[in-house]
Write a protein that holds these residues in place. Structure first.
Motif, mmCIF file in Angstrom:
data_model
loop_
_atom_site.group_PDB
_atom_site.id
_atom_site.type_symbol
_atom_site.label_atom_id
_atom_site.label_comp_id
_atom_site.label_asym_id
_atom_site.label_seq_id
_atom_site.Cartn_x
_atom_site.Cartn_y
_atom_site.Cartn_z
ATOM 1 N N GLU A 196 -16.844 -40.776 16.670
ATOM 2 C CA GLU A 196 -16.691 -40.128 17.513
ATOM 3 C C GLU A 196 -18.348 -38.631 18.325
ATOM 4 O O GLU A 196 -18.787 -39.715 17.435
ATOM 5 C CB GLU A 196 -16.052 -38.660 17.393
ATOM 6 N N GLU A 240 -7.247 -46.207 21.728
ATOM 7 C CA GLU A 240 -8.219 -45.984 19.827
ATOM 8 C C GLU A 240 -9.145 -45.640 20.177
ATOM 9 O O GLU A 240 -9.042 -44.079 19.434
ATOM 10 C CB GLU A 240 -8.626 -47.386 20.000
ATOM 11 N N GLU A 243 -7.737 -41.329 21.062
ATOM 12 C CA GLU A 243 -6.367 -40.198 19.576
ATOM 13 C C GLU A 243 -7.715 -40.852 18.651
ATOM 14 O O GLU A 243 -7.709 -38.802 18.661
ATOM 15 C CB GLU A 243 -6.125 -41.538 19.182
ATOM 16 N N VAL A 244 -8.987 -40.487 18.653
ATOM 17 C CA VAL A 244 -10.041 -40.572 17.994
ATOM 18 C C VAL A 244 -10.616 -38.745 17.622
ATOM 19 O O VAL A 244 -11.082 -38.395 17.328
ATOM 20 C CB VAL A 244 -11.235 -41.652 17.306
ATOM 21 N N ARG A 246 -9.240 -36.637 20.353
ATOM 22 C CA ARG A 246 -8.154 -35.991 20.084
ATOM 23 C C ARG A 246 -8.038 -35.284 19.026
ATOM 24 O O ARG A 246 -7.655 -34.059 18.306
ATOM 25 C CB ARG A 246 -6.218 -36.466 20.457
ATOM 26 N N GLU A 247 -7.741 -36.207 17.625
ATOM 27 C CA GLU A 247 -7.385 -35.646 15.723
ATOM 28 C C GLU A 247 -8.955 -35.230 16.188
ATOM 29 O O GLU A 247 -8.936 -34.103 14.520
ATOM 30 C CB GLU A 247 -7.510 -36.952 15.519
ATOM 31 N N TRP A 248 -10.064 -35.515 16.301
ATOM 32 C CA TRP A 248 -11.670 -35.246 15.869
ATOM 33 C C TRP A 248 -11.131 -33.637 15.939
ATOM 34 O O TRP A 248 -11.968 -32.685 15.662
ATOM 35 C CB TRP A 248 -12.991 -35.346 16.465
ATOM 36 N N ALA A 250 -9.535 -31.326 17.100
ATOM 37 C CA ALA A 250 -7.867 -30.704 16.473
ATOM 38 C C ALA A 250 -8.048 -30.851 15.228
ATOM 39 O O ALA A 250 -8.090 -29.337 15.308
ATOM 40 C CB ALA A 250 -6.930 -31.715 16.616
ATOM 41 N N GLU A 251 -8.835 -31.403 14.358
ATOM 42 C CA GLU A 251 -9.235 -31.064 12.786
ATOM 43 C C GLU A 251 -10.208 -30.794 13.402
ATOM 44 O O GLU A 251 -10.152 -29.039 12.600
ATOM 45 C CB GLU A 251 -10.129 -32.469 12.395
#
Length: 302
Positions: A196, A240, A243-244, A246-248, A250-251
């Protein structure tokens, strides 16, 4: 690759195109500058300026006279992409410096850009050099829909403002390759992963996801990353990175909700980085801090 290495882009059907490892932040395979040995020679992105001599050495290695360079095109004005523009413009007196219209004033007068960069990167500023202003009469403002003509190559301009409002991506329709700027993340060739990038102060998750749609719609054969190097386009590559991202986000949001203090969140992710074996401990931790700061700014302002 290591600092100063120059290689031809051999992915896909690319022609007349080379990339240089600038050794950005004293880190191998982090910062690339692309050079077209075409009818109208061009430089895409410029690095932070600290090692602009390496770009000039690459021109010499390719037997491109500095007076023949026609275009210098930073994808956006963040200094890791445009910091060398003034130095290269001075050395290549006939080159037009092309940049999205929102960023043009920052090449002519980089003072606000420098102040913002110093605030963002902290003690990493030691790796930078004060950028030289580009004479206003040599700056060409770009907009979506424009084309950069290189004779035997044409780069179509697309606005991609999620990472920064002055960011563009360029599609070489002749080679079917896209210069991704930072719109598609950071490609880490040694690990084969996408990392990211979400720096302050303009990171916008929704717009970043929209920029990925722009690249997906182009469906190119090749992605040309400034961080770092060429990559064959694969179906699902944009999914891909989406998703990286969105997850980043969210974390970071979850940890921000837990700790409530931006600096504590930065400290947490700086200690958790898994990129130290690639970029070195210092760069990896500072990259994490910068990216956290961008997400926190986004969360606070949405």
């Amino acid at each position: 690759m290591t600092r100063g290495d120059l290689r031809e882009v051999t992915v896909g059907d690319c022609s007349d195109l080379y990339y240089l490892d600038t050794g950005m932040y004293d880190t191998d395979e982090y910062g690339a500058v692309y050079i077209y040995d075409s009818a109208r020679p061009a430089i895409v992105d410029t690095g932070i300026g600290t090692h602009h001599e390496l770009v000039l050495d690459a021109l010499d290695e390719l037997d491109i006279a500095r007076e023949d360079v026609a275009v210098i095109a930073p994808t956006h004005v963040h200094l890791d992409h445009a910091g060398g523009a003034g130095y290269l413009a001075e050395a290549c007196p006939n080159a037009e410096v092309m940049i999205h219209e929102i960023g043009a004033r920052h090449l002519v007068d980089p003072s606000r850009l420098v102040a913002g960069t110093k605030a963002a990167v902290g003690d990493q500023w030691e790796f930078y050099v004060e950028p030289k202003p580009v004479p206003e009469e040599r700056v060409v403002e770009l907009n979506a829909g424009d084309t950069i003509e290189l004779g035997d190559h044409r780069l179509d301009v697309y606005h991609a403002p999620g990472h920064a409002p002055h960011q563009c991506i360029f599609h070489d329709r002749d080679d079917d390759a896209v210069f991704t700027a930072d719109a598609a993340g950071l490609w880490v060739p040694s690990k084969g992963i996408i990392h990211e990038t979400s720096p302050p102060s303009n990171f916008d998750l929704e717009q970043c996801l929209a920029d990925l749609e722009t690249i997906r719609d182009l469906n190119p054969e090749v992605l040309l990353y400034p961080h770092f190097g060429p990559r064959e386009y694969e179906q699902g590559a944009m999914d891909e990175y989406a998703e990286v991202l969105r997850e980043w986000v969210a974390e970071v949001e979850a940890k921000y909700d837990e700790l409530g203090d931006p600096e504590a969140v930065e400290d947490y992710f700086a200690e958790q980085t898994d990129m130290a074996d690639v970029w070195g401990e210092r760069k990896a931790s500072e990259e994490a801090r910068l990216n956290v700061r961008g997400v926190v700014t986004y969360l606070d302002e949405r």
